[in-house]
Design an enzyme around this catalytic site. Structure first.
Site, PDB file in Angstrom:
ATOM      1  N   HIS A 103      32.336   6.975  89.836  1.00  0.00           N
ATOM      2  CA  HIS A 103      32.421   8.230  90.586  1.00  0.00           C
ATOM      3  C   HIS A 103      31.167   9.076  90.385  1.00  0.00           C
ATOM      4  O   HIS A 103      30.676   9.214  89.266  1.00  0.00           O
ATOM      5  CB  HIS A 103      33.660   9.014  90.111  1.00  0.00           C
ATOM      6  CG  HIS A 103      33.834  10.347  90.751  1.00  0.00           C
ATOM      7  ND1 HIS A 103      33.935  11.523  90.049  1.00  0.00           N
ATOM      8  CD2 HIS A 103      33.935  10.690  92.059  1.00  0.00           C
ATOM      9  CE1 HIS A 103      34.104  12.530  90.887  1.00  0.00           C
ATOM     10  NE2 HIS A 103      34.104  12.056  92.110  1.00  0.00           N
ATOM     11  N   SER A 104      30.635   9.599  91.476  1.00  0.00           N
ATOM     12  CA  SER A 104      29.581  10.612  91.433  1.00  0.00           C
ATOM     13  C   SER A 104      28.379  10.154  90.598  1.00  0.00           C
ATOM     14  O   SER A 104      27.775   9.129  90.888  1.00  0.00           O
ATOM     15  CB  SER A 104      30.172  11.926  90.907  1.00  0.00           C
ATOM     16  OG  SER A 104      29.351  13.021  91.191  1.00  0.00           O
TER      17      SER A 104
END
Length: 290
Positions: A103-104
């Site tokens: 994520h991210s």
């Protein structure tokens, strides 16, 4: 929100650092490694764990996050150092090819890792993350100046004579503060805050290393960022939220065509859609790595 009962704490000794994390599933099953974003921690994947049946899932806390060690006082949080943390993690565990869900910021780190070490990664699923934050070559000197001044200011604030801690009077207060600066609801933020905070005599303080907020002294150029993506040969899946980071939708046009083997899905939700809709997110991941 369902959280499985068989979640266990894990830790990995990388020498100067200890990485902590959360794990679930049979140790003999195929491994899925989950990598969180900036200022989050391993708990961001807790809502997804009930759906990963038949898999061994490990979600780590990056250095300076969650329960993991902070880097030493003479070290910093350079992007490339996180990539090296992954290399050490593979070495100490003697892992072969692993499916990664990231994520991210975790997506950027794992993209660089996958480009440099394709023999260690089976597949890569990016959650609201694609490509890299880059800068113009002409801005390199200004980035260096801002980054080093940011480091100097932080070190002065952390010195024994000037050290100040931001306290929250209660856990609820800290959770509400996190909700105000994110797309998380109270229950989702509670998972992250409980792993990212510690009780002190005067209240609650964040565990996260304050140096994580320092301005980076360098940026990849766009040409370098594109080269990393072009060198990724493993299958890559992007899942992103329709209300997620605008950087991702721009990056889909910029970086998407450069992948060798790439698919993408848009889900309803913000930057943390994997916490808000873990069932649908997990279904896409399992179909992809299945």
């Amino acid at each position: 929100m369902r959280i499985p009962d068989n979640v266990e704490e894990v830790s990995f000794n990388l020498g100067e650092l200890t990485l902590t994390g959360l794990a679930c599933g049979d140790k003999n099953d195929e491994l899925v490694l989950c990598l969180h974003g900036w200022l989050d921690n391993a708990a961001s994947f807790l809502p997804m764990l009930p759906y990963f049946k038949g898999k061994r899932v490990i979600a780590i806390d990056w250095p300076g996050h969650g329960l993991s060690s902070h880097r030493s006082t003479d070290a910093h949080y350079h992007f490339i150092d996180y990539v090296y943390d992954l290399l050490l993690l593979w070495e100490v565990n003697h892992w072969q090819k692993v499916d990664i869900v990231a994520h991210s910021m975790g997506g950027m780190i794992s993209s660089a890792f996958s480009a440099a070490f394709p023999e260690k990664v089976k597949s890569l699923t990016l959650l609201d993350s694609i490509g890299f934050i880059s800068g113009e070559a002409e801005e390199a000197t200004e980035h260096l100046r801002k980054g080093l001044l940011s480091r100097l200011t932080c070190n002065q604030q952390l010195s024994p004579s000037a050290k100040k801690k931001k306290f929250h009077p209660s856990l609820d207060s800290a959770i509400k503060a996190r909700v105000q600066v994110s797309d998380l609801n109270f229950q989702q933020a509670k998972l992250l805050v409980e792993r990212g905070i510690i009780e002190d005599g005067n209240g609650f303080i964040w565990r996260t290393d304050r140096r994580l907020r320092n301005t980076s002294p360098y940026r990849l150029t766009l040409a370098q960022a594109k080269q990393f993506i072009e060198d990724i040969t493993i299958p890559v899946q992007l899942i992103y939220g329709d209300k997620g980071l605008s950087f991702v939708q721009t990056g889909l046009k910029e970086f998407g065509p450069l992948f060798d083997n790439f698919i993408s899905y848009k889900l309803i939700g913000g930057h943390h859609f994997h916490m808000a809709d873990p069932e649908q997110t997990s279904r896409h991941i399992l179909e992809f790595i299945g």
